[in-house]
Design an enzyme around this catalytic site. Structure first.
Site, PDB file in Angstrom:
ATOM      1  N   ASP A 146       0.786  -1.204  -0.042  1.00  0.00           N
ATOM      2  CA  ASP A 146      -0.098   0.097   0.061  1.00  0.00           C
ATOM      3  C   ASP A 146       0.949   1.116   0.121  1.00  0.00           C
ATOM      4  O   ASP A 146       0.685   2.177   0.832  1.00  0.00           O
ATOM      5  CB  ASP A 146      -1.058   0.055   1.228  1.00  0.00           C
ATOM      6  CG  ASP A 146      -1.858  -1.184   1.317  1.00  0.00           C
ATOM      7  OD1 ASP A 146      -2.144  -1.685   0.180  1.00  0.00           O
ATOM      8  OD2 ASP A 146      -2.486  -1.520   2.411  1.00  0.00           O
ATOM      9  N   ASP A 167      -0.379  -4.413  -3.878  1.00  0.00           N
ATOM     10  CA  ASP A 167      -1.419  -3.431  -4.008  1.00  0.00           C
ATOM     11  C   ASP A 167      -0.843  -1.828  -3.779  1.00  0.00           C
ATOM     12  O   ASP A 167      -1.368  -0.990  -2.976  1.00  0.00           O
ATOM     13  CB  ASP A 167      -2.598  -3.466  -2.950  1.00  0.00           C
ATOM     14  CG  ASP A 167      -3.220  -4.843  -2.968  1.00  0.00           C
ATOM     15  OD1 ASP A 167      -3.181  -5.581  -4.220  1.00  0.00           O
ATOM     16  OD2 ASP A 167      -3.733  -5.190  -2.011  1.00  0.00           O
ATOM     17  N   TRP A 225     -10.122  -4.093  -5.908  1.00  0.00           N
ATOM     18  CA  TRP A 225     -10.634  -3.717  -4.727  1.00  0.00           C
ATOM     19  C   TRP A 225     -12.054  -3.425  -4.734  1.00  0.00           C
ATOM     20  O   TRP A 225     -12.765  -3.437  -3.614  1.00  0.00           O
ATOM     21  CB  TRP A 225      -9.792  -2.418  -4.232  1.00  0.00           C
ATOM     22  CG  TRP A 225      -9.707  -2.112  -2.517  1.00  0.00           C
ATOM     23  CD1 TRP A 225     -10.353  -3.166  -1.840  1.00  0.00           C
ATOM     24  CD2 TRP A 225      -9.517  -0.851  -2.097  1.00  0.00           C
ATOM     25  NE1 TRP A 225     -10.382  -2.416  -0.532  1.00  0.00           N
ATOM     26  CE2 TRP A 225     -10.018  -1.106  -0.901  1.00  0.00           C
ATOM     27  CE3 TRP A 225      -9.047   0.134  -2.477  1.00  0.00           C
ATOM     28  CZ2 TRP A 225      -9.516  -0.003   0.263  1.00  0.00           C
ATOM     29  CZ3 TRP A 225      -8.910   1.272  -1.414  1.00  0.00           C
ATOM     30  CH2 TRP A 225      -9.202   1.008  -0.250  1.00  0.00           C
TER      31      TRP A 225
END
Length: 319
Positions: A146, A167, A225
């Site tokens: 992230d 991600d 997502w």
């Protein structure tokens, strides 16, 4: 030839600042207006309406930076990203860990490194962009999971280096990435993107234009997502770090019929589409055209060139 065509499609956009920005300087040696980045931001008045330029001189700034929503029109610039580093070490929930969080609209970042040094094993946001009309040029965004929380709003990234493993570009924003380098440090099948688009009526998505993808091992281009996740790669070089299937449905096969994952005129060993998942799209010129312009993020209305003149600061200083 492809590069020239790509350049012509996006075009050169230049919109001058309406007035010279107020100039502030951050210098750890004490020779500027402030020694900390956050102090310079705090000096900008609430409900700001004037353009402000914050120059950050070379140094390693160990601090968390927060640009609140009531302080728009700030540009923050380093001399170069290699020498102007904002760093912190924190892991946890994505809403709490960002080293550099931008809530204000009309923010511009230039030549900065923003890094979360925590490492692996948890969510570690380096940059969070939650304001509208934000642009970043020549910045380095470094973390693991992230790394870039591209949360909401219309955003533009040009010539940035973005590194992470899982991600590491994620969020609900409507963003154009031009000539950026995406580097995966995943040890296996980490995803580069996790775009969150929740319905077909949402005008959001990530477009990567004339970018480069590399990696230490292997990675996916992305996973959803949100059920209507939208990501397009165009004129992008993909090394063999990209797995042949390209995309992952995150364990929900129903999303395969609603996501929009497209590829157009990409190159490199990782760009071969013959073994892509069957629900990925190999775009035609007509399908790709809407994504290959700054109009896709209304850029002509807000992306502006760097200022060439400045005026004396009216704010009181504190060092």
């Amino acid at each position: 030839m492809l590069f020239f065509y790509a350049f012509m499609v996006v075009g050169v956009l230049s919109q001058a600042h309406p007035t010279p920005p107020i100039s502030l300087t951050v210098d750890q040696s004490g020779k500027g207006d402030y020694t900390k980045i956050q102090d310079a931001i705090d000096a900008v008045p609430s409900n700001n309406v004037a353009p402000v330029s914050i120059w950050v001189r070379p140094g390693v700034y160990q601090e968390k930076v927060y640009v609140p929503a009531d302080k728009p029109f700030i540009t923050m610039s380093g001399t170069n990203a290699e020498q102007t580093i904002v760093t912190w070490n924190q892991a946890g929930w994505i809403n709490q860990t960002a080293v550099f969080a931008v809530w204000a609209s009309d923010f511009t970042g230039r030549q900065l490194t923003i890094q979360n040094t925590y490492g692996t094993g948890d969510k570690t946001v380096a940059l969070r962009v939650s304001g509208d009309r934000a642009a970043f040029y020549g910045c380095k965004i470094l973390s693991h999971q992230d790394a870039l929380f591209d949360e909401i709003g219309k955003h533009y990234y040009k010539g940035c280096y973005i590194q992470g493993d899982t991600d590491f570009i994620f969020g609900s924003a409507d963003s154009l990435y031009e000539r950026c380098h995406l580097h995966s440090i995943s040890g296996g099948a980490g995803a580069i993107t996790a775009q969150r688009r929740m319905s077909p009526s949402e005008d959001t998505g990530f477009t990567f234009f004339s970018c480069k993808i590399s990696g230490v091992k292997t990675a996916m281009l992305g996973r959803p997502w949100g059920g209507y996740s939208r990501v397009v790669f165009a004129f992008t070089y993909m090394s063999n770090a990209i797995l042949p299937q390209g995309w992952d449905d995150w364990g929900n096969s129903l999303d395969q019929s609603t996501v929009y994952y497209g590829q157009y005129r990409c190159s490199g060993a990782g760009a071969v589409t013959s073994k892509r998942v069957e629900w990925a799209r190999n775009l035609t010129s007509e399908e790709a055209a809407p994504f290959l312009t700054k109009d896709s993020i209304d850029g002509k209305d807000w992306i502006r060139s760097a200022p060439t003149s400045f005026k004396k600061k009216p704010f009181s200083t504190k060092t």
